[in-house]
Design a protein around this motif. Structure first.
Motif, PDB file in Angstrom:
ATOM      1  N   GLU A 284       0.804  -1.219   0.000  1.00  0.00           N
ATOM      2  CA  GLU A 284       0.000   0.000   0.000  1.00  0.00           C
ATOM      3  C   GLU A 284       0.839   1.271   0.000  1.00  0.00           C
ATOM      4  N   THR A 285       2.016   1.246   0.593  1.00  0.00           N
ATOM      5  CA  THR A 285       2.789   2.488   0.783  1.00  0.00           C
ATOM      6  C   THR A 285       4.090   2.523  -0.010  1.00  0.00           C
ATOM      7  N   GLY A 286       4.534   1.365  -0.486  1.00  0.00           N
ATOM      8  CA  GLY A 286       5.795   1.334  -1.205  1.00  0.00           C
ATOM      9  C   GLY A 286       7.009   1.258  -0.316  1.00  0.00           C
ATOM     10  N   MET A 287       6.814   1.084   0.986  1.00  0.00           N
ATOM     11  CA  MET A 287       7.942   0.943   1.904  1.00  0.00           C
ATOM     12  C   MET A 287       7.551   0.035   3.057  1.00  0.00           C
ATOM     13  N   THR A 288       8.554  -0.516   3.731  1.00  0.00           N
ATOM     14  CA  THR A 288       8.285  -1.380   4.872  1.00  0.00           C
ATOM     15  C   THR A 288       7.831  -0.548   6.065  1.00  0.00           C
ATOM     16  N   PRO A 289       7.157  -1.156   7.029  1.00  0.00           N
ATOM     17  CA  PRO A 289       6.788  -0.408   8.238  1.00  0.00           C
ATOM     18  C   PRO A 289       7.999   0.203   8.941  1.00  0.00           C
ATOM     19  N   GLY A 290       9.107  -0.553   9.007  1.00  0.00           N
ATOM     20  CA  GLY A 290      10.294  -0.034   9.669  1.00  0.00           C
ATOM     21  C   GLY A 290      10.853   1.195   8.970  1.00  0.00           C
ATOM     22  N   LYS A 291      10.868   1.183   7.636  1.00  0.00           N
ATOM     23  CA  LYS A 291      11.364   2.329   6.882  1.00  0.00           C
ATOM     24  C   LYS A 291      10.448   3.537   7.080  1.00  0.00           C
ATOM     25  N   PHE A 292       9.148   3.297   7.111  1.00  0.00           N
ATOM     26  CA  PHE A 292       8.219   4.412   7.329  1.00  0.00           C
ATOM     27  C   PHE A 292       8.429   5.030   8.711  1.00  0.00           C
ATOM     28  N   VAL A 293       8.551   4.197   9.728  1.00  0.00           N
ATOM     29  CA  VAL A 293       8.772   4.702  11.092  1.00  0.00           C
ATOM     30  C   VAL A 293      10.074   5.505  11.153  1.00  0.00           C
ATOM     31  N   GLU A 294      11.121   4.999  10.517  1.00  0.00           N
ATOM     32  CA  GLU A 294      12.398   5.716  10.522  1.00  0.00           C
ATOM     33  C   GLU A 294      12.251   7.091   9.889  1.00  0.00           C
ATOM     34  N   ARG A 295      11.533   7.177   8.774  1.00  0.00           N
ATOM     35  CA  ARG A 295      11.347   8.467   8.114  1.00  0.00           C
ATOM     36  C   ARG A 295      10.501   9.414   8.958  1.00  0.00           C
ATOM     37  N   VAL A 296       9.477   8.872   9.609  1.00  0.00           N
ATOM     38  CA  VAL A 296       8.682   9.695  10.530  1.00  0.00           C
ATOM     39  C   VAL A 296       9.575  10.297  11.611  1.00  0.00           C
ATOM     40  N   ARG A 297      10.451   9.499  12.171  1.00  0.00           N
ATOM     41  CA  ARG A 297      11.315   9.974  13.260  1.00  0.00           C
ATOM     42  C   ARG A 297      12.334  10.986  12.752  1.00  0.00           C
ATOM     43  N   ILE A 298      12.844  10.790  11.536  1.00  0.00           N
ATOM     44  CA  ILE A 298      13.729  11.797  10.955  1.00  0.00           C
ATOM     45  C   ILE A 298      12.996  13.125  10.815  1.00  0.00           C
ATOM     46  N   ASP A 299      11.765  13.079  10.290  1.00  0.00           N
ATOM     47  CA  ASP A 299      10.996  14.312  10.115  1.00  0.00           C
ATOM     48  C   ASP A 299      10.693  14.980  11.448  1.00  0.00           C
ATOM     49  N   ALA A 300      10.355  14.177  12.451  1.00  0.00           N
ATOM     50  CA  ALA A 300      10.087  14.739  13.771  1.00  0.00           C
ATOM     51  C   ALA A 300      11.333  15.418  14.336  1.00  0.00           C
ATOM     52  N   ALA A 301      12.471  14.750  14.208  1.00  0.00           N
ATOM     53  CA  ALA A 301      13.724  15.329  14.703  1.00  0.00           C
ATOM     54  C   ALA A 301      14.068  16.603  13.946  1.00  0.00           C
ATOM     55  N   LEU A 335      20.464  11.835   5.309  1.00  0.00           N
ATOM     56  CA  LEU A 335      20.549  13.247   4.929  1.00  0.00           C
ATOM     57  C   LEU A 335      21.963  13.704   4.591  1.00  0.00           C
ATOM     58  N   GLY A 336      22.952  12.898   4.953  1.00  0.00           N
ATOM     59  CA  GLY A 336      24.327  13.276   4.638  1.00  0.00           C
ATOM     60  C   GLY A 336      24.936  14.270   5.593  1.00  0.00           C
ATOM     61  N   VAL A 337      24.218  14.652   6.649  1.00  0.00           N
ATOM     62  CA  VAL A 337      24.735  15.574   7.665  1.00  0.00           C
ATOM     63  C   VAL A 337      24.308  15.067   9.036  1.00  0.00           C
ATOM     64  N   ASN A 338      25.052  15.461  10.075  1.00  0.00           N
ATOM     65  CA  ASN A 338      24.644  15.062  11.417  1.00  0.00           C
ATOM     66  C   ASN A 338      23.649  16.080  11.988  1.00  0.00           C
ATOM     67  N   PRO A 339      22.931  15.744  13.077  1.00  0.00           N
ATOM     68  CA  PRO A 339      21.916  16.652  13.609  1.00  0.00           C
ATOM     69  C   PRO A 339      22.452  18.035  13.977  1.00  0.00           C
ATOM     70  N   LYS A 340      23.662  18.112  14.515  1.00  0.00           N
ATOM     71  CA  LYS A 340      24.237  19.404  14.906  1.00  0.00           C
ATOM     72  C   LYS A 340      24.392  20.304  13.681  1.00  0.00           C
TER      73      LYS A 340
END
Length: 352
Positions: A284-301, A335-340
């Motif tokens: 349905e989404t084109g990605m695994t649940p784990g990949k979706f969760v990881e992307r959600v967390r990246i966006d939240a961060a 993203l190729g960069v660290n959070p800082k």
């Protein structure tokens, strides 16, 4: 008074013939796709000649269009074309195809005529084997794709158009994160300003790193910018599903990034077996649940890093990462960069 102090560490070939750079312009093209690379080659040519490195211009730059004269770009600014591409030429070294309002989703009116302009497309196809380098900037990749020139090649485009490029031209191997890609003699670059990055890379190919680095410093840009396009995009795309239950689950995950989103727990929430849930979610989404969760967390961060001064450790906790080190590794991988460094570039706290 402008001073030119570039002195190479070793002599460069003064007698090398000028390379001809051709830029194509069409109605509703993106002006910076044209002027960005233009300025790189123009400044390089001017600075090397005025500082005595060469005794004539290193590059000759011409603007081609359907006919000579003013062409209105997407921003409304007009660019003057030197020549018509109806006059087929064979002395072009590097040909640039800019982007603009050319994507399939917006194909109407003037922008439709770009992808259906057979004269322009035939000219590009005829020039492809004759030029040393053929390059697209931003959504200019769609013109190369429409000509079949990107089939079975790696290519990139603006991050916001990459999905459409892959969908409409499945023979292309689209990498949406790259600033630019070279595959044989065909180059493609990402969003808008990436044409500058690509032109600097070509300058380095032609004249070496010293020249390219000097011009990059003069233009106040990176010679090789850190990271890819993903650091500039809205990384999470939640188009998904025709199934309301999957969309509701995605919305809940987005609203609760710090929850435990192990696949077994998500499957239980959906009243499915883990295997059936994983297969359905991927379909349905084109990605695994784990990949979706990881992307959600990246966006939240990313949101927390951009909008406030919380500590890196607190951001990692609120975004659902186990710890700051895991968040750092995930940022670098995606993203190729660290959070800082991401915060230093994009935090709204650093605007003033």
């Amino acid at each position: 008074m402008t001073q030119f102090t570039f002195v190479p560490s070793r002599p460069l070939p003064k007698e090398r013939p000028a390379r001809k750079i051709a830029m194509v312009v069409y109605s509703l093209a993106e002006v910076l796709d044209i002027t960005g690379p233009y300025e790189v080659f123009s400044f390089a040519s001017m600075i090397m000649q005025r500082s005595g490195v060469t005794d004539h211009p290193a590059y000759q730059i011409e603007i081609f269009a359907d006919r000579p004269g003013p062409i209105r770009t997407l921003s409304g600014l007009e660019i003057i074309a030197n020549r018509s591409y109806h006059d087929l030429v064979d002395d072009i070294d590097t040909l640039f195809i800019p982007g603009g309002d050319v994507t399939a989703e917006s194909a109407s009116g003037d922008c439709e005529s770009v992808l259906t302009n057979l004269t322009l497309l035939d000219w590009i196809k005829a020039m492809a084997p004759k030029v040393r380098r053929l390059a697209s900037v931003c959504s200019g990749a769609f013109l190369l794709a429409h000509c079949g020139l990107l089939d079975n090649r790696r290519a990139t485009t603006h991050w916001d158009f990459s999905e459409a490029l892959q969908k409409n031209y499945p023979a292309i191997k689209v990498d949406p994160d790259k600033i630019f890609i070279r595959d044989g003699n065909i180059y493609s670059s990402g969003g808008i300003t990436s044409g500058i990055d690509l032109a600097l890379s070509m300058l380095e190919e032609d004249w070496g790193r010293e020249v390219a680095l000097y011009i990059a410093r003069y233009l106040v840009v990176f010679l090789k910018r850190p990271g890819g396009q993903s650091q500039f995009s809205t990384y999470l795309t939640c188009e998904s599903s025709n199934r309301p239950d999957i969309r509701e689950l995605q919305a809940w995950i987005i609203d609760n990034p710090a929850e435990n989103h192990h696949v077994d727990l998500l499957a239980e929430r959906m009243a499915m077996s883990p295997r059936n849930f994983s297969r359905t979610f991927l379909l349905e989404t084109g990605m695994t649940p784990g990949k979706f969760v990881e992307r959600v967390r990246i966006d939240a961060a990313r949101h927390y890093l951009e909008q406030n001064n919380l500590s890196i450790e607190t951001v990692a906790d609120k975004a659902g990462f186990m710890d700051a080190e895991k968040m750092r590794r995930t940022f670098i991988r995606h993203l190729g960069v660290n959070p800082k460094h991401y915060r230093e570039r994009f935090s709204s706290q650093n605007v003033f």
